[in-house]
Design a protein around this motif. Structure first.
Motif, short mmCIF file in Angstrom:
data_model
loop_
_atom_site.label_atom_id
_atom_site.label_comp_id
_atom_site.label_asym_id
_atom_site.label_seq_id
_atom_site.Cartn_x
_atom_site.Cartn_y
_atom_site.Cartn_z
N TRP A 40 0.85 -1.19 0.00
CA TRP A 40 0.00 0.00 0.00
C TRP A 40 0.89 1.24 0.00
CZ3 TRP A 40 -5.02 0.40 -1.01
CH2 TRP A 40 -5.65 1.62 -0.77
N PRO A 41 1.51 1.58 -1.13
CA PRO A 41 2.33 2.79 -1.19
C PRO A 41 1.49 4.02 -0.85
CG PRO A 41 2.58 1.46 -3.18
CD PRO A 41 1.43 0.88 -2.43
N GLU A 42 2.06 4.93 -0.08
CA GLU A 42 1.31 6.10 0.37
C GLU A 42 1.31 7.18 -0.70
OE1 GLU A 42 -0.57 6.34 2.89
OE2 GLU A 42 -0.04 4.46 3.88
N PHE A 43 0.11 7.43 -1.25
CA PHE A 43 -0.11 8.53 -2.18
C PHE A 43 -1.40 9.22 -1.78
CE2 PHE A 43 2.64 5.75 -4.69
CZ PHE A 43 3.53 6.65 -5.27
N SER A 44 -1.68 10.34 -2.39
CA SER A 44 -2.91 11.06 -2.09
C SER A 44 -4.12 10.24 -2.56
CB SER A 44 -2.91 12.42 -2.78
OG SER A 44 -3.08 12.26 -4.19
N GLN A 45 -5.31 10.64 -2.10
CA GLN A 45 -6.54 9.96 -2.49
C GLN A 45 -7.12 10.50 -3.80
OE1 GLN A 45 -7.72 7.21 -0.87
NE2 GLN A 45 -5.78 7.47 0.22
N LYS A 50 -4.16 7.69 -6.90
CA LYS A 50 -4.58 6.29 -7.03
C LYS A 50 -3.85 5.61 -8.19
CE LYS A 50 -8.84 5.19 -6.20
NZ LYS A 50 -10.31 4.99 -6.29
N LEU A 51 -3.74 6.31 -9.31
CA LEU A 51 -3.02 5.75 -10.45
C LEU A 51 -1.54 5.52 -10.10
CD1 LEU A 51 -4.52 7.91 -13.35
CD2 LEU A 51 -4.89 5.46 -12.94
N PHE A 58 2.08 -2.32 -8.92
CA PHE A 58 2.23 -3.29 -10.01
C PHE A 58 3.68 -3.73 -10.14
CE2 PHE A 58 2.93 -4.68 -14.32
CZ PHE A 58 1.80 -5.41 -14.63
N TRP A 59 4.60 -2.76 -10.20
CA TRP A 59 6.00 -3.11 -10.41
C TRP A 59 6.62 -3.75 -9.17
CZ3 TRP A 59 7.75 -4.02 -14.88
CH2 TRP A 59 7.21 -3.35 -15.99
N ARG A 60 6.20 -3.33 -8.01
CA ARG A 60 6.70 -3.98 -6.79
C ARG A 60 6.24 -5.43 -6.73
NH1 ARG A 60 6.00 0.44 -1.84
NH2 ARG A 60 7.57 1.93 -2.59
N THR A 61 4.99 -5.67 -7.13
CA THR A 61 4.46 -7.03 -7.15
C THR A 61 5.22 -7.89 -8.16
OG1 THR A 61 2.25 -6.29 -6.49
CG2 THR A 61 2.39 -8.41 -7.61
N PHE A 62 5.36 -7.38 -9.36
CA PHE A 62 6.05 -8.10 -10.43
C PHE A 62 7.48 -8.44 -10.01
CE2 PHE A 62 8.64 -8.08 -14.33
CZ PHE A 62 7.98 -9.02 -15.09
N LEU A 63 8.20 -7.46 -9.49
CA LEU A 63 9.60 -7.68 -9.12
C LEU A 63 9.73 -8.59 -7.90
CD1 LEU A 63 10.94 -4.06 -9.68
CD2 LEU A 63 11.36 -6.07 -11.13
N HIS A 64 8.76 -8.51 -6.98
CA HIS A 64 8.81 -9.36 -5.79
C HIS A 64 8.69 -10.84 -6.17
CE1 HIS A 64 8.38 -10.48 -1.59
NE2 HIS A 64 7.29 -11.16 -1.88
#
Length: 333
Positions: A40-45, A50-51, A58-64
């Motif tokens: 859950w990377p912290e970004f504004s709402q 959200k994008l 996506f990239w953290r998941t793929f690389l993990h």
């Protein structure tokens, strides 16, 4: 009687969910002995925020998955970009993909557009984790093999099993999403002045103001999870309502874990899980008011039944896991 919680560890399993915290993901990962990663990377709402969160996740998941090279990856199916990232990485590391399937993938207008992705993964998965029979039937129609984790209780260390309070007190668990009949809840609570209600969640979404509420209704907003669990354990019962009658609300898992009765919408899913530890209402004021009154009157016997449910469902899950292991021996320790 099964005293230990269900456990069927995968040989080399991981689980991924794009959540800040998630009861179901934490408990599911524990059942399968899978290493859990919550992203859950912290970004504004905002829309841009959200994008950005989706892109980074996506990239953290793929690389993990590429780095970890597990034999099995369990991934929550929402948002749909999470299983897409896992699927693409699995092609490179030859990891099997198991969907942790949530109903929004079928009922949400946007996420249901990814149905071809779910079908593709489900047909090739050794099993698909489903939390209600409605989802399971859909998965089966695609050629998938549903494995049901409908009631999923867990231990909460340090939280004692408590008797019902002397003064009736009900914890109303809300997320203030579109499927929750908030106006119905407020009107019904106002008509039960002898019961104290504490309402969780972002009440400002519904335009509610704490000072406008009568003395028996407290709008808590978001509270720390440990405080939430303690409040639930000390309540006469919880209320959780949805107009989606097939779903299994997360709060029901928590209530079963704590031995607390539940007041809910009429639902084959919930009635089969809760039995006489629940009171079930049509979504109108008289029916919900009656369910609250019956729960208060029968607080002690309902609590006794609620406190039996964790062991009942643990035994049921353990038997199902034994069958799953026999069917997929190469995946499990």
């Amino acid at each position: 009687m099964v005293k230990a919680k269900p456990h069927a560890p995968l040989k080399d399993g991981i689980m991924l969910a794009w959540q800040r915290e998630c009861y179901r993901s934490t408990t599911t990962a524990s059942v399968f002995g899978a290493e859990l990663t919550l992203l859950w990377p912290e970004f504004s709402q905002s829309r841009i925020g959200k994008l950005a969160r989706y892109f980074v996740s996506f990239w953290r998941t793929f690389l993990h998955v590429l780095k970890r090279k597990p034999s099995v990856t369990i991934v929550m199916n929402l948002p749909s970009f999470a299983p897409l990232a896992v699927l693409l990485a699995s092609f490179l590391v030859r990891s099997k993909v198991v969907l942790d399937f949530h109903s929004g993938a079928l009922t949400d207008k946007f996420w249901s557009k990814f149905t071809p992705l779910y079908k593709y993964i489900a047909k090739r998965a050794p099993f698909v984790i489903c939390h209600n029979l409605f989802d399971g039937a859909e998965v089966e129609s695609w050629g998938g093999k549903p494995f049901y984790l409908i009631a999923l209780p867990r231990n909460f260390d340090g939280v004692p099993i408590s008797p019902p309070p002397v003064q009736p007190s009900v914890l109303v668990v809300c997320s203030f999403r579109a499927d929750e009949p908030i106006n119905l809840l407020i009107e019904t609570m106002k008509q039960c002045p002898n019961v104290n209600f504490e309402v969780t969640g972002s009440f400002r979404k519904a335009g509610l103001v704490p000072s406008d509420m009568p003395k028996n209704i407290s709008l808590l907003g978001f509270i720390d999870y440990a405080d939430y669990i303690e409040k639930m354990s000390l309540s006469t019962a919880i209320i959780t309502l949805s107009d989606r009658s097939h779903i299994m609300q997360a709060a029901v898992h928590e209530a079963i874990s704590l031995g607390v009765p539940v007041i809910a919408n009429k639902s084959n899913t919930l009635e089969s899980v809760l039995g006489t530890a629940g009171q079930f209402a049509d979504l109108n004021v008289p029916s919900l008011r009656e369910a609250i009154a019956l729960t208060v009157t029968n607080a002690s016997p309902m609590r006794e039944k609620a406190q039996e449910l964790k062991q009942f469902h643990w035994k049921k899950i353990s038997l199902a896991l034994e069958k799953l292991r026999d069917e997929n021996k190469s995946l499990f320790k």
